[in-house]
Design an enzyme around this catalytic site. Sequence first.
Site, PDB file in Angstrom:
ATOM      1  N   ASP A   8       0.859  -1.145   0.257  1.00  0.00           N
ATOM      2  CA  ASP A   8       0.417  -0.011  -0.068  1.00  0.00           C
ATOM      3  C   ASP A   8       1.277   1.202   0.316  1.00  0.00           C
ATOM      4  O   ASP A   8       2.261   0.845   0.348  1.00  0.00           O
ATOM      5  CB  ASP A   8      -0.933   0.049   1.101  1.00  0.00           C
ATOM      6  CG  ASP A   8      -1.447   1.649   1.541  1.00  0.00           C
ATOM      7  OD1 ASP A   8      -2.200   1.421   0.450  1.00  0.00           O
ATOM      8  OD2 ASP A   8      -1.469   2.158   2.654  1.00  0.00           O
ATOM      9  N   ASP A  10      -0.013   5.124   0.450  1.00  0.00           N
ATOM     10  CA  ASP A  10       0.099   6.116   1.695  1.00  0.00           C
ATOM     11  C   ASP A  10      -0.410   5.458   4.004  1.00  0.00           C
ATOM     12  O   ASP A  10      -1.038   4.094   3.491  1.00  0.00           O
ATOM     13  CB  ASP A  10      -1.604   6.414   1.795  1.00  0.00           C
ATOM     14  CG  ASP A  10      -2.377   7.553   0.528  1.00  0.00           C
ATOM     15  OD1 ASP A  10      -1.030   7.754  -0.045  1.00  0.00           O
ATOM     16  OD2 ASP A  10      -2.836   7.874  -0.597  1.00  0.00           O
TER      17      ASP A  10
HETATM   18  C1  BG6 Z   1      -5.781   6.188   0.587  1.00  0.00           C
HETATM   19  C2  BG6 Z   1      -6.297   6.648   1.714  1.00  0.00           C
HETATM   20  O1  BG6 Z   1      -4.468   5.268  -0.142  1.00  0.00           O
HETATM   21  O2  BG6 Z   1      -5.960   6.623  -0.671  1.00  0.00           O
HETATM   22  C3  BG6 Z   1      -7.293   7.126   1.310  1.00  0.00           C
HETATM   23  O3  BG6 Z   1      -5.295   5.852   2.794  1.00  0.00           O
HETATM   24  C4  BG6 Z   1      -8.066   7.829   0.460  1.00  0.00           C
HETATM   25  O4  BG6 Z   1      -6.991   7.627   2.673  1.00  0.00           O
HETATM   26  C5  BG6 Z   1      -7.564   6.882  -0.661  1.00  0.00           C
HETATM   27  O5  BG6 Z   1      -9.356   8.359   0.396  1.00  0.00           O
HETATM   28  C6  BG6 Z   1      -7.919   7.779  -2.340  1.00  0.00           C
HETATM   29  O6  BG6 Z   1      -6.348   8.744  -2.198  1.00  0.00           O
HETATM   30  P1  BG6 Z   1      -7.273   9.870  -3.607  1.00  0.00           P
HETATM   31  O7  BG6 Z   1      -5.817  10.409  -4.170  1.00  0.00           O
HETATM   32  O8  BG6 Z   1      -7.407   8.900  -5.075  1.00  0.00           O
HETATM   33  O9  BG6 Z   1      -8.074  10.512  -3.256  1.00  0.00           O
HETATM   34 MG    MG Z   2      -2.798   2.911   3.591  1.00  0.00          MG
END
Ligand code: BG6
Ligand code: MG
Length: 216
Positions: A8, A10
């Site tokens: 993953d 984030d």
């Molecule tokens: C995930 C995060 O990796 O990505 C979430 O943990 C986030 O918090 C999701 O909502 C979607 O991300 P993005 O950048 O497409 O808005």
């Molecule tokens: Mg994550």
Amino acid sequence: MIKGIIFDLDGVLVSTDEMHYQAWKRLAEELGITGFNREDNRRQRGVSRMASLEIVLEKSDRTYTDEEKIELAERKNEYYLELLEQMDDSAVLENVKAVLAGLKKRGLQLAVGSASKNAPIILQKTELMPLLDEVSCGLDTTRSKPDPEVFLVAANKLKLPAEECLVVEDSAAGIEAAVAGGMKSLGVGPFHQSLGADYEAENLNHVTDWESILMN
Ligand code: BG6
Ligand code: MG
């Protein structure tokens, strides 16, 4: 035996939680939602942008149409992108680059499996791309975690069967997705003890026994 690792992004490779939180909070305040807090933000980990918006709107006293929700999610993303402009490789979590290089040296295939549609920008800004073989992200999928789609796409790109892949995650939705996809899991991050993963560690830098994880 594990031949591929799907990370993953984030909260596992990079620290973006605070930026997501600040962007959602800015939107919530504009909407007059004052109660949006870090506990709500914790529930947004791993889930898609639209599902994250629903968590913000739980505390709203009005309802929004689907069209309005799309506009709100886009607005939050603009705020998030403004914050991402400042991002550089200092956002990479402790020792992650060395850990990835070490795993690559062992002959493992490495991929990202992230719900984020911003994954390509983040990987480019943090200079993580050269350390990875494949990327599967929110732009490749239609279903979000806990659906296993993003990890199955990653395994497919690595040309490996699910049972030869290990997923590294910091969210409960992500560990559920790994289980649903038939993959082993390693839980990391501030909530690693409560994610229900096969293996756990505070962060990637704290994994001491890769050998036994990879042999299973
Ligand atoms: C995930 C995060 O990796 O990505 C979430 O943990 C986030 O918090 C999701 O909502 C979607 O991300 P993005 O950048 O497409 O808005
Ligand atoms: Mg994550």
